[in-house]
Design an enzyme around this catalytic site. Structure first.
Site, PDB file in Angstrom:
ATOM      1  CD  GLU B 422      -1.525   2.381   2.039  1.00  0.00           C
ATOM      2  OE1 GLU B 422      -2.349   3.284   2.211  1.00  0.00           O
ATOM      3  OE2 GLU B 422      -0.349   2.457   2.506  1.00  0.00           O
ATOM      4  CD  GLU B 423       2.733   3.223   3.936  1.00  0.00           C
ATOM      5  OE1 GLU B 423       2.604   4.228   3.222  1.00  0.00           O
ATOM      6  OE2 GLU B 423       2.336   3.177   5.124  1.00  0.00           O
ATOM      7  CD  GLU B 431      -2.026  -4.391  -9.772  1.00  0.00           C
ATOM      8  OE1 GLU B 431      -2.209  -5.153 -10.722  1.00  0.00           O
ATOM      9  OE2 GLU B 431      -1.984  -3.144  -9.907  1.00  0.00           O
ATOM     10  CD  GLU B 434      -5.608  -3.143 -11.687  1.00  0.00           C
ATOM     11  OE1 GLU B 434      -5.405  -1.973 -12.028  1.00  0.00           O
ATOM     12  OE2 GLU B 434      -4.679  -3.959 -11.526  1.00  0.00           O
TER      13      GLU B 434
END
Lengths: 744, 744
Positions: B422-423, B431, B434
């Protein structure tokens, strides 16, 4: 109270054949008297309803519908069209045989019209300016009504106005290949020429788009008797009114426009609130004037051409030896003359109506089955589209009466659509799918299109998503072939067109959906499992590209009733078949879609890609291995779903469990949508069946990218596009598998 | 059989309070012994389950979770991260307290790392080449573990490598306005300069993107004590370990990247099968090297600068008077020296894991409620993100035990996500959305994010879609404020932040969702009603931009347990609140969303547009009338739905009718998605809440188009864009109304 006790006792007595669901259904319905209490949730298809429906579909009523519908020309937004809007509303609002509700939904869309006082024409102009020949509209001689020339004038819709003049060349069908051959192989300078081309072989607008790339300044389009009339040309005894063949004066109209829907409002409904693009931003139109003529007029032009003989395969059926030009041959009465194309089309934003009719569903009102056809025609449009509308009106009459009599209400909601302005490029249906995009994509189970109901009276023809194959077959097995009580539509279809399916063995051959009618926005843009149903030719008897009166003024009730379907039994058969499918989609507790039919079709597309592309792809280090894995996963997911379905007892199982499976079946088609897959193609989002330029029958994005890469010299960017499209298809198939697998 | 009779008798006896649904539920469950028989379909929320859950959430266990989670640095894909992947799997697969299933889902994503053997630095270089000063990583002195410098080295992720050298200038926050002011108003030539800028005021990557436009060749970023420390700077007694304030050596890391998700695979999951874009195609990165430093090092640089005084408002808290440069002042030890930014970042595609945990739903397994947080940190990440993970692990322990004990199973499926990377820009969550786009968008009821669970221990803070306001309030009313048994979280929240709602009067103020954590792909890309829940500051006590140890090596268990939430009662409160919301979303037969809260929010956005833009729009002949009509229609549709809901008896009504309404509520948020609304913004499809540049609080596309039209001189094209965005919003609201109106 008595029913309670009876039911209870039967359970206590161990009558295990009475399922709990059935028992409770009885209890609740009796107790509350409401037809929509929740225990109806197991309501399933009732075969007797289907039999009743099919028995009630009346060929005579279809005939009378068609007589009424085709009485006047009804080009979109003209008086005739508005009259039919009211006719549809009257029928669907009828107290005894109407639907629950009917309403008009109107869009303001960009259309194209010829001008009444400045008719379009094609002329031969001598060097001194004398007009030696002018095309005339002679179709009217054969129609009995007083026709408004503004309404029936032949024209190429959306072709730009202009009066270009130049030497005439014959360019076959006007494909890129055709022009290229003329110009590059045969060395003809096409600059400032007028091309005469035949209908067929390419999109209408392409004939001008392609030609303009080579310097052509105007296009004349005609219907060659070799392509439409099995060679027949003589109007004394061969063509209509002596047969179904096109008379020499017949002119095929059409929309010369690539993209469907209103061109100024792509992706948004053409409402009052909608921003319009500037007309200059429209793509996919012929940049040069174009005009259609009949083959009688075409003969004057083509048979006078000079220059070399045309290449093999370019000869048509006009009865003379074709030459390419440019210009007329020495000694011809047109020697040294130019040809002028006079186009005065104007574009205008007009209000076009859809008529929407509704039968509300009882158990799942938020699941829609949609059945539609366009209403507008080029002239009288008896076959295109009124044969379909005549059938739709009979289907709605029978179903409407069943509802009004309180005998039946579908499990799911049924929506009927009478679309406007289809002939101008699927405009009414596209705008409607745009306006209601969200709820249609979320709620629609399937779309049935019956446009031209009967091309010819030989056999059923269905185009559709592989998802609907099984339900079309189920219906076709239950309907008889006209005149052959013991021959099912299915078996007759098998005789005319069949294939070997890995899953089922020999079965009728269902075609795929292009963009030829209003199913296109439903299928390509919304990913709704769609189909188009009609009766069609015996191909051993005719090679006609389409029924000969198509898009001409000869497409009349007289023509339909004498040469297309005397007795209207093929219409009746289409109505029974399409209505049968409709009822199965609307009433089956479990949706009659077979996911495995889809995986079979996809497997075939994959094998073709493998066969056609793998060698070259290997050289480029592009693997189809992940795509193959995705195909396998999808197949296993479909098998798994089918196994779960076979264990599902819809009478005793939770209605939410049944709904869960139905949603998987419904949403399978949606899994193939990808809004970023084809940035250059408006509305095309279906990764498996989008339009394509390549002739290879595989995934369209991949096929076209491969064609560009191999055809254009294969730069790194072009191969990167191929790689991208392998990903796009793989991803879509993985998504589809994920949709079908156990939900959690 | 006895139960049957008892139940029957109670009905026969006229016990009308026993609904039929309840009765039949008992019957079926008793008869078949299966917990998933279909009469469970009326299963509704059980308040005693919620009370049990809340009572079981243990602050001590959260504390122990955090101690374990923050033991080692766990930057994405490093050893510490992989250890936590296994920890999550162990917990969620635990036989007594685990979930139904837990698994790893891995993506190969482009990340950015510093180099162990070539650490990044900022240096002052004398004209003769001598290094007079070099920034050093001094954070490590304060941490006890042996830290791998490869893992904890401060860097600007995705900033390009390079060693630019030039005169230093001070550019405030590095916004376009700041650079423009320096360059145009104050006349400083920024070509070939190094800019030192403060965190805050703009996206991290913008500091370089903006600067480069003015010729800046490198950027140094630091955290000014005026912005983060309420002015405190002294590490002898003022800053950590003496308080929560940031020590002078603390360096704030971060991702210097605009777009979320893996940058080489936009819209497609970064799997083995996925095509990668060339790295050169990436947009939204700083084009020049950038490096963060602590304010101790920044003081050396800034307090040595020459040139004019900074403008009003640019002064920070370093304890000297700020000058702009360029270059150091005469007499300074750095006189005539340049500053060099040494960045050796390298990009690498690495495997990053999400851990997914599942509790299967009983009645509607195909409806998902998702609860997630990222797992990766910059260093130890005790607060960011492990405070959230510690809470999530306690929530899953309690719920897992309830499931394993056979006491409870949710109506809908619950999915827990521990997101990776996340960072680096919300990569793991993006992802995943998606990869599972289709089924998530079709099936997900809501997404709950708890990233930093506790910024400070004063009050609840929630960001969210207006759809979830009511359920967050319902939960907050049931939870006590730590240390104040009789003060609900709701009432305490009211004290700290409230507003007047036209519908409800005074209520707590829920914020809107930007793109600050993993809710962004769920909300902006998939249109899933989402929220982010945390405990936060008492703003009368601190003005810190964020908790001071944010993204530094000081964000440790010691820091969290001594200064952020001693006793971990705020963590417990967040766990109870978020878990309460989770249970309501998962178990309520009728989804606890209020469509009218959405219409209220939209009405406010419309009024702002009207107030701010209408005068100028009138001049341009752009009307907001249709937008106003759409707002009205949406409000009426929401009212209508609420009326239908109030008449719905979920115990006796068909489960399909309840599902119908729930789908309308679930899909309301989806109605605001438009994949073609923002062609230049990756993933942003939510027309009401997409990112925007304009400060006007209204529809983002409209606000930005208006700003461009009025700011850029207002060409016809710019006003056409405004018109287009009025249409886009109107269309989205019409679609939303259509979603909420009676389904047929």
């Amino acid at each position: 109270m008595k029913v309670w006790l009876v039911a209870l006792i039967s359970v206590l007595g161990g009558a295990t054949t009475l399922t709990i669901g059935l028992l409770l259904g009885h209890l609740a319905i009796q107790k509350d008297g409401g037809a929509e209490r929740w225990l109806d949730a197991t309501q399933d298809i009732d075969e007797s309803v289907i039999q009743h429906f099919m028995g009630a579909v009346d060929s005579k009523r279809i005939e009378e519908n068609l007589r009424e519908l085709a009485k006047k020309p009804h080009m979109a937004t003209t008086k005739g069209d508005l009259d039919l809007v009211n006719l549809m509303l009257d029928r669907w609002n009828n107290k005894e045989t109407g639907l629950d509700e009917a309403k008009k939904v109107t869009y303001n869309v960009l259309l194209s019209f010829p001008q009444k006082d400045k008719p379009n024409s094609v002329a031969v102009v001598a060097p001194n300016g004398t007009q030696l020949f002018t095309s005339r509209v002679k179709e009217l001689n054969y129609t009995k009504d007083q026709l408004d020339p503004d309404v029936v004038q032949p024209f190429a819709a959306f072709a730009p106005p202009g009066t270009p003049k130049g030497k005439l060349v014959y360019a076959n069908y006007g494909t890129m290949d055709d022009y290229q051959r003329l110009n590059q192989t045969l060395g003809i300078d096409l600059n400032n020429t007028i091309a005469i081309v035949k209908y067929g072989g390419t999109g209408r607008e392409d004939k001008g788009i392609n030609g303009a790339k080579f310097g052509v300044i105007g296009v004349i389009v005609y219907t060659d008797p070799a392509d439409i009339n099995d060679g027949k040309v003589n109007d004394r005894n061969e063509t209509y009114p002596h047969s179904w063949y096109l008379p020499p004066s017949g002119v095929e109209r059409g929309s010369y426009k690539l993209n469907f829907g209103d061109q100024l409002t792509p992706y948004y409904p053409a409402k009052d609130y909608t921003f319009r693009l500037p007309e200059s931003s429209i793509r996919g139109l012929s940049p040069i004037p174009a005009q259609p003529i009949g083959f009688e007029d075409a003969r004057h032009l083509i048979c006078g051409l000079g220059g070399d003989d045309v290449p093999n395969g370019w000869q048509g059926g006009l009865g003379c030896k074709y030459h390419m030009g440019p210009g007329f041959h020495n000694g011809s009465s047109f020697e040294n003359s130019d040809v002028q194309v006079n186009v005065f089309n104007r574009q205008e934003t007009k209000a076009s109506d859809n008529v929407i009719g509704i039968i509300r569903g009882s158990v799942e009102p938020d699941r829609y089955v949609i059945y539609g056809n366009h209403r507008d025609s080029w002239v009288h449009g008896a076959i295109d589209p009124s044969s379909g509308t005549a059938v739709m009106l009979e289907v709605t009459r029978v179903l409407g009466k069943m509802v009004k009599d309180g005998k039946w209400r579908p499990r799911r909601s049924i929506i009927f659509g009478s679309w406007g302005a289809e002939e101008f490029g699927l405009i009414g249906s596209t705008e409607w799918t745009e306006e209601y995009y969200k709820k249609l994509i979320e709620r629609t189970v399937g779309y049935i299109n019956v446009d031209i109901a009967v091309f010819a009276n030989a056999t059923l023809r269905a185009l559709g998503s592989p998802a609907v194959q099984s339900v079309v077959f189920d219906a076709a097995r239950q309907v008889s072939t006209p005149g052959h009580r013991d021959l099912s539509v299915y078996d007759n279809w098998m005789k005319h067109s069949n294939r070997t399916s890995p899953l089922h063995g020999a079965i009728p051959n269902m075609g795929t959906l292009g963009a030829g009618s209003d199913y296109a926005p439903f299928f390509h843009y919304l990913g709704i499992s769609s189909m188009d149903i009609a009766y069609t030719y015996d191909r051993s008897k005719t090679k006609a590209r389409i029924y000969p009166a198509y898009h001409t003024a000869y497409d009349t009730f007289d023509y339909a009733s004498r040469f297309i379907d005397p007795g209207f039994t093929s219409h009746q058969t289409v109505g029974r078949t399409a209505g049968n499918v409709l009822l199965r989609l609307a009433d089956s507790a479990l949706l009659p879609f077979n996911a495995s039919d889809y995986t079979e079709a996809i497997d075939q597309l994959y094998r073709t890609a493998q066969k056609e592309f793998a060698a070259e792809l290997n050289k480029q280090n592009i693997s189809l291995g992940h795509l193959e894995s995705a195909v396998k996963r999808l197949r296993e997911a479909a098998d798994g779903l089918n196994a779960r379905i076979s264990e599902l007892n819809v009478r005793s199982e939770s209605p939410l469990k049944v709904r869960m499976v139905n949603d998987q079946l419904m949403l399978l088609e949606r899994a193939f949508l990808d809004p970023v897959a084809f940035p250059d193609k408006l509305y095309y989002r279906h990764v498996v069946y989008a339009s394509k330029a390549s002739a290879v029958q595989t995934f369209p994005g991949l096929a076209d990218a491969y064609q560009r890469a191999t055809g254009g010299g294969g730069g790194a960017d072009a191969w990167a596009e191929v790689r991208k499209h392998v990903t796009i298809v793989t991803y879509a198939l993985e998504s589809a598998a994920s949709t079908l697998e156990a939900v959690i």
